[in-house]
Design a protein around this motif. Structure first.
Motif, PDB file in Angstrom:
ATOM      1  N   VAL A   1      55.080  13.613  18.623  1.00 33.88           N
ATOM      2  CA  VAL A   1      55.743  14.821  18.124  1.00 33.88           C
ATOM      3  C   VAL A   1      57.227  14.782  18.511  1.00 33.88           C
ATOM      4  O   VAL A   1      58.121  14.993  17.670  1.00 33.88           O
ATOM      5  CB  VAL A   1      55.073  16.092  18.669  1.00 33.88           C
ATOM      6  CG1 VAL A   1      55.910  17.320  18.340  1.00 33.88           C
ATOM      7  CG2 VAL A   1      53.666  16.244  18.105  1.00 33.88           C
ATOM      8  N   ALA A   2      57.500  14.495  19.782  1.00 35.66           N
ATOM      9  CA  ALA A   2      58.888  14.435  20.246  1.00 35.66           C
ATOM     10  C   ALA A   2      59.654  13.319  19.552  1.00 35.66           C
ATOM     11  O   ALA A   2      60.828  13.479  19.183  1.00 35.66           O
ATOM     12  CB  ALA A   2      58.919  14.244  21.763  1.00 35.66           C
TER      13      ALA A   2
ATOM     14  N   THR B   1      43.526   2.945  31.691  1.00 35.65           N
ATOM     15  CA  THR B   1      44.370   2.722  30.521  1.00 35.65           C
ATOM     16  C   THR B   1      45.824   2.744  30.947  1.00 35.65           C
ATOM     17  O   THR B   1      46.146   2.966  32.119  1.00 35.65           O
ATOM     18  CB  THR B   1      44.072   3.768  29.426  1.00 35.65           C
ATOM     19  OG1 THR B   1      44.713   3.366  28.215  1.00 35.65           O
ATOM     20  CG2 THR B   1      44.549   5.156  29.827  1.00 35.65           C
ATOM     21  N   THR B   2      46.700   2.506  29.987  1.00 31.10           N
ATOM     22  CA  THR B   2      48.117   2.392  30.292  1.00 31.10           C
ATOM     23  C   THR B   2      48.816   3.744  30.175  1.00 31.10           C
ATOM     24  O   THR B   2      48.407   4.620  29.425  1.00 31.10           O
ATOM     25  CB  THR B   2      48.781   1.385  29.330  1.00 31.10           C
ATOM     26  OG1 THR B   2      48.205   1.537  28.036  1.00 31.10           O
ATOM     27  CG2 THR B   2      48.563  -0.033  29.805  1.00 31.10           C
ATOM     28  N   ASP B   3      49.905   3.867  30.911  1.00 32.01           N
ATOM     29  CA  ASP B   3      50.686   5.103  30.931  1.00 32.01           C
ATOM     30  C   ASP B   3      51.655   5.084  29.747  1.00 32.01           C
ATOM     31  O   ASP B   3      52.875   4.930  29.903  1.00 32.01           O
ATOM     32  CB  ASP B   3      51.440   5.209  32.258  1.00 32.01           C
ATOM     33  CG  ASP B   3      52.118   6.556  32.432  1.00 32.01           C
ATOM     34  OD1 ASP B   3      51.889   7.454  31.595  1.00 32.01           O
ATOM     35  OD2 ASP B   3      52.880   6.707  33.399  1.00 32.01           O
ATOM     36  N   VAL B   4      51.087   5.225  28.547  1.00 29.59           N
ATOM     37  CA  VAL B   4      51.862   5.171  27.306  1.00 29.59           C
ATOM     38  C   VAL B   4      51.419   6.318  26.402  1.00 29.59           C
ATOM     39  O   VAL B   4      50.374   6.932  26.624  1.00 29.59           O
ATOM     40  CB  VAL B   4      51.669   3.815  26.578  1.00 29.59           C
ATOM     41  CG1 VAL B   4      52.167   2.656  27.423  1.00 29.59           C
ATOM     42  CG2 VAL B   4      50.210   3.619  26.176  1.00 29.59           C
ATOM     43  N   PRO B   5      52.209   6.632  25.374  1.00 29.76           N
ATOM     44  CA  PRO B   5      51.813   7.680  24.437  1.00 29.76           C
ATOM     45  C   PRO B   5      50.404   7.451  23.894  1.00 29.76           C
ATOM     46  O   PRO B   5      50.010   6.328  23.600  1.00 29.76           O
ATOM     47  CB  PRO B   5      52.863   7.560  23.327  1.00 29.76           C
ATOM     48  CG  PRO B   5      54.076   7.050  24.020  1.00 29.76           C
ATOM     49  CD  PRO B   5      53.558   6.108  25.063  1.00 29.76           C
ATOM     50  N   GLY B   6      49.662   8.534  23.739  1.00 27.02           N
ATOM     51  CA  GLY B   6      48.293   8.458  23.242  1.00 27.02           C
ATOM     52  C   GLY B   6      47.291   8.288  24.352  1.00 27.02           C
ATOM     53  O   GLY B   6      46.384   9.104  24.523  1.00 27.02           O
ATOM     54  N   CYS B   7      47.468   7.243  25.160  1.00 22.28           N
ATOM     55  CA  CYS B   7      46.523   6.979  26.246  1.00 22.28           C
ATOM     56  C   CYS B   7      46.615   8.046  27.327  1.00 22.28           C
ATOM     57  O   CYS B   7      45.600   8.496  27.866  1.00 22.28           O
ATOM     58  CB  CYS B   7      46.780   5.599  26.843  1.00 22.28           C
ATOM     59  SG  CYS B   7      46.458   4.237  25.690  1.00 22.28           S
ATOM     60  N   ARG B   8      47.831   8.466  27.649  1.00 25.18           N
ATOM     61  CA  ARG B   8      47.951   9.475  28.701  1.00 25.18           C
ATOM     62  C   ARG B   8      47.559  10.869  28.213  1.00 25.18           C
ATOM     63  O   ARG B   8      47.484  11.796  29.024  1.00 25.18           O
ATOM     64  CB  ARG B   8      49.354   9.468  29.311  1.00 25.18           C
ATOM     65  CG  ARG B   8      50.499   9.669  28.367  1.00 25.18           C
ATOM     66  CD  ARG B   8      51.823   9.745  29.135  1.00 25.18           C
ATOM     67  NE  ARG B   8      52.973   9.632  28.255  1.00 25.18           N
ATOM     68  CZ  ARG B   8      53.829   8.597  28.256  1.00 25.18           C
ATOM     69  NH1 ARG B   8      53.640   7.587  29.091  1.00 25.18           N
ATOM     70  NH2 ARG B   8      54.855   8.570  27.432  1.00 25.18           N
ATOM     71  N   GLU B   9      47.310  11.034  26.913  1.00 25.95           N
ATOM     72  CA  GLU B   9      46.725  12.282  26.428  1.00 25.95           C
ATOM     73  C   GLU B   9      45.264  12.382  26.865  1.00 25.95           C
ATOM     74  O   GLU B   9      44.744  13.471  27.072  1.00 25.95           O
ATOM     75  CB  GLU B   9      46.792  12.348  24.898  1.00 25.95           C
ATOM     76  CG  GLU B   9      48.192  12.362  24.321  1.00 25.95           C
ATOM     77  CD  GLU B   9      48.856  13.716  24.423  1.00 25.95           C
ATOM     78  OE1 GLU B   9      48.192  14.725  24.151  1.00 25.95           O
ATOM     79  OE2 GLU B   9      50.058  13.757  24.766  1.00 25.95           O
ATOM     80  N   VAL B  10      44.603  11.239  26.981  1.00 25.20           N
ATOM     81  CA  VAL B  10      43.181  11.201  27.346  1.00 25.20           C
ATOM     82  C   VAL B  10      43.003  11.157  28.853  1.00 25.20           C
ATOM     83  O   VAL B  10      42.100  11.793  29.404  1.00 25.20           O
ATOM     84  CB  VAL B  10      42.486   9.991  26.682  1.00 25.20           C
ATOM     85  CG1 VAL B  10      41.006   9.945  27.049  1.00 25.20           C
ATOM     86  CG2 VAL B  10      42.647  10.033  25.163  1.00 25.20           C
TER      87      VAL B  10
END
Length: 390
Positions: free
Chosen positions: A156-157, A300-309
C-alpha cells in the motif's frame, strides 16, 4: 450480476480463488473465469464453474502478440458484457483493465499480490520494463470505476509513494484466504525422529531456495538430525525459475528431499515440525497461513507480505532476507527448544483463524465489489459463517 475473474494461470484460479468463485456462484451470480490454458481449467469446470482459456503467454514481450491479446480480451468482454472484471497479478491487472475500459465495463477491480518480477528483480530486462509497466499500471488503475486490492501494508505504501494509483482507490485485503478448518491443529510433543523442516513454494530463486539449501548444508554438517523437505514444481513461465537439474542436484547431494507437487497439503503440513519460507518478497503467503492453521512454528523473512503473517518471537521467527546463516540459526533454535516451537505454533494458529480465514477475505472482497456495483447478495449461511469467524 456477471463477474469475470482473470488470472495468469488456471492453477492460481483453482488454488487461490476457487472459494471466492464458488461463493459468488452459490449466491446466483454469473461467473466467467479466464486464464491461459492448463490442466486446472477442467477442474474448475468440474465444480460447475465456467472457465475459458485465453491466448496469453506470461513471458511474452512481442508487441504484436500483446496487442492481439488485448484485442482478444476486448472483444470477449464486449460479447460477455460483465458488470465487473477482477484481475489478479500485474499483467492481468493491466490487460484486464485496459480491455475492460475499451469494452465499456463499468467496474474494474485488480488484486496485485506483490510487485512481481519486473519490480523485484534487478536484471537488465526487468529494469528496462519497469518504466513501461509503471505507465501501463497508471493507465489501467485510473478511474472512478476502479479499485486496487493489495495484500499487505508495505505494498500500500509503495503504490502510494510511486503515484501509481489514487490512494482513495486502494483497499487492503490480507491475502486470498485459507479455509482454516480444513487443517488439523497439531498437538502434543514432537516424535523422537528427526526434525522435519518444510519449504512449500514454487521453485523460484526469489523464494529463498538458495538460502534454504545453504542452511541445510550448515546444519547437516553439524550432525543434526534434521530432514529438509521441499514441496513444489518448477515454474518455467517465470524468469526466476530454478532449473529442475539444480533441484535434482540438491537431492543427489543429500541436502533436501524433493516432494514435487503435493495435492494434499493438510496432510503434509500436519506431518512436519517446522515450516519455513525465506522469500525475498510476497503479497501474503498462503503456505504460511495454512501451516499456521496446523499450529506449526513458522520461520520467514522480514520482508513485505511475510511480516504480515509473522511477528518475530510472537507467532514465528523472522530472519533477514538472503541470509542462509540466519535461517540456519532460526531452525537451530526450534530444534533445540521444543517449548518455543510449541508456543509459536499455538500463537500462529490463533492468528490464522482470527485474521486470515477465507470467509473474512471473501466478505471484504465482496465489500469492494459493492462499492462499485451496489447491493450484491451472498448466501445467508455464508454470511453467518463469516460472522462466527470474524
Amino acid at each position: 450480476m456477471k463477474i469475470v475473474l482473470f488470472a495468469n494461470t488456471d492453477w492460481y484460479l483453482y488454488n487461490f480463488r476457487r472459494s471466492l468463485a464458488l461463493a459468488l456462484h452459490k449466491a446466483g451470480h454469473e461467473l466467467l473465469l479466464l486464464s491461459p490454458p492448463g490442466p486446472y481449467g477442467e477442474k474448475l469446470r468440474a465444480l460447475g464453474l465456467r472457465w475459458e482459456p485465453v491466448p496469453m503467454e506470461r513471458r511474452s514481450l512481442n508487441p504484436l502478440r500483446e496487442l492481439a491479446l488485448l484485442r482478444y480480451l476486448t472483444r470477449l468482454l464486449k460479447r460477455e458484457r460483465p458488470a465487473l472484471v477482477h484481475g489478479f497479478t500485474i499483467k492481468c491487472a493491466v490487460y484486464g483493465s485496459l480491455a475492460a475500459r475499451l469494452a465499456g465495463v463499468p467496474a474494474r477491480v485488480n488484486a496485485v499480490a506483490g510487485m512481481g518480477y519486473v519490480f523485484t528483480s534487478n536484471d537488465l530486462k526487468a529494469r528496462a520494463l519497469r518504466p513501461v509497466v509503471r505507465a501501463l499500471l497508471r493507465l489501467a488503475l485510473d478511474g472512478e470505476g476502479a479499485r486496487l486490492i493489495l495484500q499487505n501494508s508495505d505494498d500500500v505504501a509503495l503504490f502510494e509513494r510511486a503515484g501509481l494509483v489514487d490512494p482513495g482507490r486502494i483497499r487492503l485485503v490480507r491475502g486470498s484466504g485459507v479455509d482454516c478448518w480444513r487443517f488439523v491443529k497439531r498437538t502434543g510433543e514432537r516424535s523422537g525422529g528427526p526434525l522435519r523442516v518444510l519449504v512449500a513454494a514454487r521453485l523460484l530463486w526469489d523464494k529463498g531456495l538458495e538460502e534454504y539449501v545453504a542452511a541445510a548444508r550448515e546444519l547437516l554438517a553439524e550432525g543434526r538430525r534434521i530432514e529438509f523437505l521441499l514441496a513444489g514444481t518448477p515454474d518455467p513461465g517465470n524468469p526466476a525459475a530454478v532449473p529442475e537439474d539444480t533441484v535434482r542436484g540438491w537431492v543427489n547431494e543429500g541436502v533436501v528431499n524433493w516432494l514435487g507437487h503435493v495435492e494434499d497439503m493438510p496432510t503434509l503440513l500436519g506431518a512436519v515440525d517446522v515450516v519455513a519460507l525465506p522469500s525475498y518478497r510476497e503479497g501474503l503467503p498462503k503456505t504460511l497461513i495454512e501451516a499456521a492453521a496446523c499450529a506449526q512454528p513458522l520461520i520467514t523473512t522480514d520482508v513485505p507480505g511475510c511480516r504480515e503473517v509473522v511477528t518475530d518471537d510472537v507467532d514465528g521467527l523472522l530472519v533477514p532476507v538472503r541470509d542462509g546463516k540466519a535461517l540456519a540459526h532460526a531452525i537451530r533454535r526450534l530444534h533445540d527448544d521444543p517449548a518455543l516451537a510449541r508456543r509459536l505454533g499455538e500463537a500462529a494458529w490463533a492468528k490464522a483463524h482470527a485474521e486470515f480465514d477465507e470467509r473474512i477475505v471473501i466478505r471484504r472482497t465482496v465489500d469492494v465489489y459493492r462499492e462499485l456495483c451496489g447491493p450484491l447478495e451472498m448466501p445467508a449461511e455464508q454470511v453467518a459463517r463469516e460472522r462466527r469467524v470474524a
